[in-house]
Scaffold this motif. Structure first.
Motif, PDB file in Angstrom:
ATOM      1  N   PHE A 222       2.583  14.077   5.027  1.00 46.57           N
ATOM      2  CA  PHE A 222       2.787  13.613   3.655  1.00 46.57           C
ATOM      3  C   PHE A 222       3.573  12.308   3.608  1.00 46.57           C
ATOM      4  N   LEU A 223       4.417  12.075   4.587  1.00 48.16           N
ATOM      5  CA  LEU A 223       5.100  10.786   4.658  1.00 48.16           C
ATOM      6  C   LEU A 223       4.086   9.670   4.906  1.00 48.16           C
ATOM      7  N   THR A 224       3.147   9.923   5.791  1.00 47.43           N
ATOM      8  CA  THR A 224       2.071   8.954   6.049  1.00 47.43           C
ATOM      9  C   THR A 224       1.247   8.742   4.780  1.00 47.43           C
ATOM     10  N   ALA A 225       0.947   9.834   4.086  1.00 42.79           N
ATOM     11  CA  ALA A 225       0.181   9.726   2.834  1.00 42.79           C
ATOM     12  C   ALA A 225       0.948   8.899   1.804  1.00 42.79           C
ATOM     13  N   TRP A 226       2.246   9.089   1.700  1.00 42.69           N
ATOM     14  CA  TRP A 226       3.058   8.328   0.745  1.00 42.69           C
ATOM     15  C   TRP A 226       3.058   6.843   1.099  1.00 42.69           C
ATOM     16  N   ARG A 227       3.251   6.562   2.379  1.00 42.53           N
ATOM     17  CA  ARG A 227       3.308   5.163   2.816  1.00 42.53           C
ATOM     18  C   ARG A 227       1.973   4.449   2.647  1.00 42.53           C
ATOM     19  N   ARG A 228       0.882   5.163   2.833  1.00 40.98           N
ATOM     20  CA  ARG A 228      -0.443   4.531   2.802  1.00 40.98           C
ATOM     21  C   ARG A 228      -1.238   4.868   1.555  1.00 40.98           C
ATOM     22  N   ALA A 229      -0.610   5.500   0.559  1.00 41.72           N
ATOM     23  CA  ALA A 229      -1.322   6.034  -0.609  1.00 41.72           C
ATOM     24  C   ALA A 229      -2.247   5.014  -1.267  1.00 41.72           C
ATOM     25  N   GLY A 230      -1.799   3.807  -1.444  1.00 44.92           N
ATOM     26  CA  GLY A 230      -2.620   2.804  -2.104  1.00 44.92           C
ATOM     27  C   GLY A 230      -3.799   2.335  -1.272  1.00 44.92           C
ATOM     28  N   ALA A 231      -3.758   2.552   0.036  1.00 48.08           N
ATOM     29  CA  ALA A 231      -4.813   2.067   0.926  1.00 48.08           C
ATOM     30  C   ALA A 231      -5.798   3.159   1.343  1.00 48.08           C
ATOM     31  N   ILE A 232      -5.496   4.406   1.037  1.00 50.04           N
ATOM     32  CA  ILE A 232      -6.361   5.513   1.443  1.00 50.04           C
ATOM     33  C   ILE A 232      -7.616   5.523   0.577  1.00 50.04           C
ATOM     34  N   ARG A 233      -8.762   5.554   1.221  1.00 43.63           N
ATOM     35  CA  ARG A 233     -10.046   5.648   0.521  1.00 43.63           C
ATOM     36  C   ARG A 233     -10.692   6.972   0.920  1.00 43.63           C
ATOM     37  N   LEU A 234     -10.881   7.827  -0.056  1.00 43.94           N
ATOM     38  CA  LEU A 234     -11.436   9.147   0.203  1.00 43.94           C
ATOM     39  C   LEU A 234     -12.951   9.084   0.313  1.00 43.94           C
ATOM     40  N   VAL A 235     -13.496   9.911   1.184  1.00 43.49           N
ATOM     41  CA  VAL A 235     -14.941  10.005   1.335  1.00 43.49           C
ATOM     42  C   VAL A 235     -15.497  10.871   0.208  1.00 43.49           C
ATOM     43  N   GLY A 236     -14.855  11.978  -0.099  1.00 47.71           N
ATOM     44  CA  GLY A 236     -15.266  12.866  -1.186  1.00 47.71           C
ATOM     45  C   GLY A 236     -14.227  12.829  -2.294  1.00 47.71           C
ATOM     46  N   ALA A 237     -14.179  13.892  -3.061  1.00 45.02           N
ATOM     47  CA  ALA A 237     -13.250  13.950  -4.193  1.00 45.02           C
ATOM     48  C   ALA A 237     -11.863  14.422  -3.785  1.00 45.02           C
ATOM     49  N   SER A 238     -11.765  15.116  -2.647  1.00 43.89           N
ATOM     50  CA  SER A 238     -10.506  15.728  -2.242  1.00 43.89           C
ATOM     51  C   SER A 238      -9.804  14.909  -1.160  1.00 43.89           C
ATOM     52  N   ALA A 239      -8.477  14.903  -1.239  1.00 43.86           N
ATOM     53  CA  ALA A 239      -7.667  14.252  -0.206  1.00 43.86           C
ATOM     54  C   ALA A 239      -7.413  15.193   0.970  1.00 43.86           C
ATOM     55  N   LEU A 240      -7.784  16.456   0.833  1.00 46.70           N
ATOM     56  CA  LEU A 240      -7.479  17.432   1.874  1.00 46.70           C
ATOM     57  C   LEU A 240      -8.076  17.075   3.236  1.00 46.70           C
ATOM     58  N   PRO A 241      -9.333  16.649   3.355  1.00 49.68           N
ATOM     59  CA  PRO A 241      -9.830  16.274   4.691  1.00 49.68           C
ATOM     60  C   PRO A 241      -9.013  15.153   5.330  1.00 49.68           C
ATOM     61  N   TRP A 242      -8.619  14.166   4.543  1.00 47.45           N
ATOM     62  CA  TRP A 242      -7.799  13.074   5.070  1.00 47.45           C
ATOM     63  C   TRP A 242      -6.443  13.612   5.523  1.00 47.45           C
ATOM     64  N   LEU A 243      -5.840  14.492   4.723  1.00 47.46           N
ATOM     65  CA  LEU A 243      -4.541  15.056   5.072  1.00 47.46           C
ATOM     66  C   LEU A 243      -4.637  15.902   6.347  1.00 47.46           C
ATOM     67  N   LEU A 244      -5.691  16.690   6.477  1.00 50.52           N
ATOM     68  CA  LEU A 244      -5.839  17.530   7.670  1.00 50.52           C
ATOM     69  C   LEU A 244      -6.084  16.687   8.922  1.00 50.52           C
ATOM     70  N   THR A 245      -6.870  15.636   8.789  1.00 52.97           N
ATOM     71  CA  THR A 245      -7.099  14.732   9.922  1.00 52.97           C
ATOM     72  C   THR A 245      -5.803  14.048  10.330  1.00 52.97           C
ATOM     73  N   THR A 246      -5.032  13.626   9.349  1.00 56.38           N
ATOM     74  CA  THR A 246      -3.733  12.991   9.625  1.00 56.38           C
ATOM     75  C   THR A 246      -2.794  13.979  10.301  1.00 56.38           C
ATOM     76  N   CYS A 247      -2.794  15.214   9.844  1.00 56.11           N
ATOM     77  CA  CYS A 247      -1.968  16.261  10.461  1.00 56.11           C
ATOM     78  C   CYS A 247      -2.387  16.489  11.915  1.00 56.11           C
ATOM     79  N   LEU A 248      -3.689  16.535  12.155  1.00 58.50           N
ATOM     80  CA  LEU A 248      -4.194  16.703  13.526  1.00 58.50           C
ATOM     81  C   LEU A 248      -3.753  15.540  14.411  1.00 58.50           C
ATOM     82  N   ASN A 249      -3.833  14.322  13.900  1.00 61.06           N
ATOM     83  CA  ASN A 249      -3.404  13.151  14.676  1.00 61.06           C
ATOM     84  C   ASN A 249      -1.918  13.210  14.989  1.00 61.06           C
TER      85      ASN A 249
END
Length: 177
Positions: free
Chosen positions: A54-81
């Motif tokens: 979530f810290l990464t999400a906060w820092r990059r929030a304006g630059a994140i482009r979602l593939v679908g409607a949900s941010a969950l896949p991006w968050l899970l991928t970030t968590c995995l990384n």
């Protein structure tokens, strides 16, 4: 903000809207925590992974482009990384500890003879290394100094020390086989 989509919440978060980010966090924190728990070895690691995600999400929030409607896949991928990064950091620094008789500045002749006798193959392999590698072996592997301390001693970066130690460990492992 229940009807607001994740893309809009991220965009508003990128503009500094803390309430929008809180809504995004509330919406996905439980799922990210369950995922982190599956990836992590301890509860503390899982909590750290969620925090880093979530810290990464906060820092990059304006630059994140979602593939679908949900941010969950991006968050899970970030968590995995973040989980992979944590495992890599631990793997680089996890090593079997040397017995106390081999740590630090060995002053007694008997302890030095015993060390040479028990680790003859290691000493022979170390003797065949370049001078900087021998110094790194003494500092990091025998005396237990950190990479940062060794880097300061040799006037280089801790990243360079880590790479050289990794290479030296490979050489020493190959000597055993």
């Amino acid at each position: 903000m229940d009807g607001t989509g994740d893309a809009e919440l991220l965009e508003r978060s990128g503009n500094g809207d803390e309430l929008a980010f809180q809504a995004l966090f509330d919406r996905h924190a439980a799922a990210v925590m369950r995922y982190a728990w599956a990836l992590a070895a301890t509860r503390e690691d899982a909590q750290d992974l969620v925090q880093e995600t979530f810290l990464t999400a906060w820092r990059r929030a304006g630059a994140i482009r979602l593939v679908g409607a949900s941010a969950l896949p991006w968050l899970l991928t970030t968590c995995l990384n973040h989980s992979r990064n944590l495992k890599r950091r631990r793997a680089r620094h996890d090593a079997l500890p040397l017995p106390d008789e081999f740590r630090g500045d060995v002053r007694k002749a008997e302890a030095e003879d015993l060390a040479k006798e028990r680790l003859r193959w290691v000493l022979d392999a170390i003797d065949g290394l370049s001078e900087p590698d021998r110094t790194l072996c003494r500092l990091c592997l025998i005396e237990g100094r950190s990479y940062k301390e060794a880097a300061a001693t040799l006037g280089t970066t801790s990243g360079a020390v880590a790479k050289r130690i990794q290479r030296v460990r490979t050489i020493l492992r190959n000597e055993v086989v």
